[in-house]
Write an enzyme that holds these catalytic residues in place. Sequence first.
Site, short mmCIF file in Angstrom:
data_model
loop_
_atom_site.label_atom_id
_atom_site.label_comp_id
_atom_site.label_asym_id
_atom_site.label_seq_id
_atom_site.Cartn_x
_atom_site.Cartn_y
_atom_site.Cartn_z
CG HIS A 180 56.75 29.41 -15.06
ND1 HIS A 180 55.92 28.58 -15.79
CD2 HIS A 180 55.94 30.20 -14.32
CE1 HIS A 180 54.65 28.87 -15.50
NE2 HIS A 180 54.63 29.87 -14.62
NE ARG A 202 55.39 30.71 -9.40
CZ ARG A 202 54.59 31.02 -10.40
NH1 ARG A 202 55.04 31.72 -11.41
NH2 ARG A 202 53.34 30.62 -10.39
CD GLU A 252 48.37 30.43 -8.04
OE1 GLU A 252 49.23 31.24 -8.42
OE2 GLU A 252 47.61 29.81 -8.82
NE ARG A 256 55.09 35.36 -13.26
CZ ARG A 256 54.14 34.45 -13.43
NH1 ARG A 256 52.86 34.80 -13.44
NH2 ARG A 256 54.44 33.17 -13.59
N GLY A 281 45.45 31.08 -12.60
CA GLY A 281 44.47 32.13 -12.78
C GLY A 281 45.06 33.52 -12.66
CG HIS A 333 56.54 26.92 -11.69
ND1 HIS A 333 56.33 25.93 -10.77
CD2 HIS A 333 55.43 27.69 -11.67
CE1 HIS A 333 55.13 26.09 -10.23
NE2 HIS A 333 54.56 27.15 -10.76
#
Length: 512
Positions: free
Chosen positions: A337, A278, A118, A372, A53, A233
């Site tokens: 990713h 990540r 997340e 990110r 999202g 990712h």
Amino acid sequence: MTAASLAYRGRPVIVGAGVGGLMTALELAPRPVVVLSKAPLGAEGSTLWAQGGMAAALGPDDEPALHAADTMAAGDGLCYSAIVDRFVRAAPIAIEKLARLGVRFDRGLDGAFALGLEAAHSRSRIAHVGGDGAGRELMRALIAATRARPSIAILEVFEARRLLVEDNVVRGLIAIGPSGPAVFATDKVVIATGGIGGLYAESTNPLSSFGQGLALAARAGAVLADMEFVQFHPTALDVPIRPVPLVSEAVRGEGAKLINERGERFMAEIPGAELAPRDVVARAIWRLRASGGRAFLDARAAIGEEFAARFPAIATACYAAGIDPAREPIPVRPAQHYHMGGIAVDAEGRSSVKGLWACGEAASTGLHGANRLASNSLAEAAVDAAIVARSIDGAKSRALAPPRLSSASRAADPAPIRPILSRAAGVARDGETLAAAIGPLAEMATSNGDAADPAAVALMIAVAALRREHSLGAHCRTDFPAAPAARVRSRLTLDEAFAAPAYAPPIRIRRA
Ligand SMILES: Cc1cc2nc3c(=O)[nH]c(=O)nc-3n(C[C@H](O)[C@H](O)[C@H](O)COP(=O)(O)OP(=O)(O)OC[C@H]3O[C@@H](n4cnc5c(N)ncnc54)[C@H](O)[C@@H]3O)c2cc1C
């Protein structure tokens, strides 16, 4: 020129029809604009596949300053703080705007956004749709909204192949449409072509996302920034399917644990554990695999029988691979990713070429720094679309000269690039492997072959990665493991990449 392109003379042209391109078109309405989509609308692009999202400080326990701090921490000190501050304040407004456009975000009984957690977020701040279906719903609503605006001309199956640039000023664009080449006479072009995953052997991106917009801009002489920062990712499904299906971070946000082949948690001692940024989790899994181990995401205790209801798209991908995520650990591995790098843009989304803007994943704004933060990209594209549209509105129009006809490049094929770039610029890199990749990539980039444009983008990634002799965020050099004394973003033109010491070009590069 074809009849189609003549009819649109002088209109801004947006290349790409994901969240970045379609939102820019909507923000420009009722000003006439042309959107080029190389596939039928909604058939291609990463937006459609987004799961988790959009991140924004929407909850009662949250505020933009906390979102900014998390973004900066994940970006490992390389983010532009002014851009971050502007983004975190604008993200809630952009999400409300999308809701008004018809995006059916998940909500609680009180009507407030239901917010997910997340990795590397200190608060639950991910506005989601149907659990893991944010991208599908976003595209549905954006396509309906753009189709309803008569000022937006959407040209489907039109692939942009060359920017026409004279004296560093955009003069037009060549595309290949269903009836052949079309030349658009315009002094305003927005590149919104998405990411670069199709340049890698293992990526979660659609195969068609291979940095065509970056090649258009680079061949036109634009400066590209932070090309070496490629996000992997950590939890792509470890199955022989390409593109690699993604197991969203939201699954770890719900409490799923990472375990090795012996069932032991291997992230427990690392700060942030499963919810570390990540790059940290991807490197831990990479190290485990490099030493012969395997990684699994165990959602049995945290989610169990609820899995299919909470994450229907991920459950479907697991079932297709013969895995029942409610009853067995999910095998996972890192896969390319997202690209933090891209076309260098200023605070208005303008590139170094006059009349050329960039929006979405193709742009490098400085928001994401070296890594990110999860779910910041859809929100960034939505926020920046309004900024780019305002900038275009305020830009002077130039007298339109008939664009000089030059040949469009051929249909691009990134297949020969994938093994080279994957080996040289993966989760961990070293100078020797990067230097060895530069020669073959430069040869292909200067050829007239189908791989020339993908090779030019890959070359810029390899050269930027070779030049950055330290480790920072997603850029991990095994031969330079230390962090730098100062965090500095990188900038590179294609000509500079060809002049890299590891390679001397045999032919002079022709610009568009
Ligand atoms: C599996 C997956 C899950 C993700 N989940 C999330 C998430 O939950 N939250 C989040 O914030 N981000 C997520 N991301 C990242 C996010 O989806 C992308 O960064 C974002 O959608 C990019 O939007 P965009 O508009 O820049 O590009 P895209 O949506 O990729 O659109 C690019 C468009 O450009 C077109 N195009 C490309 N080249 C040309 C050309 N030469 N001529 C004409 N058209 C062209 C394509 O056809 C497409 O229409 C995810 C990404 C993936 C792959």
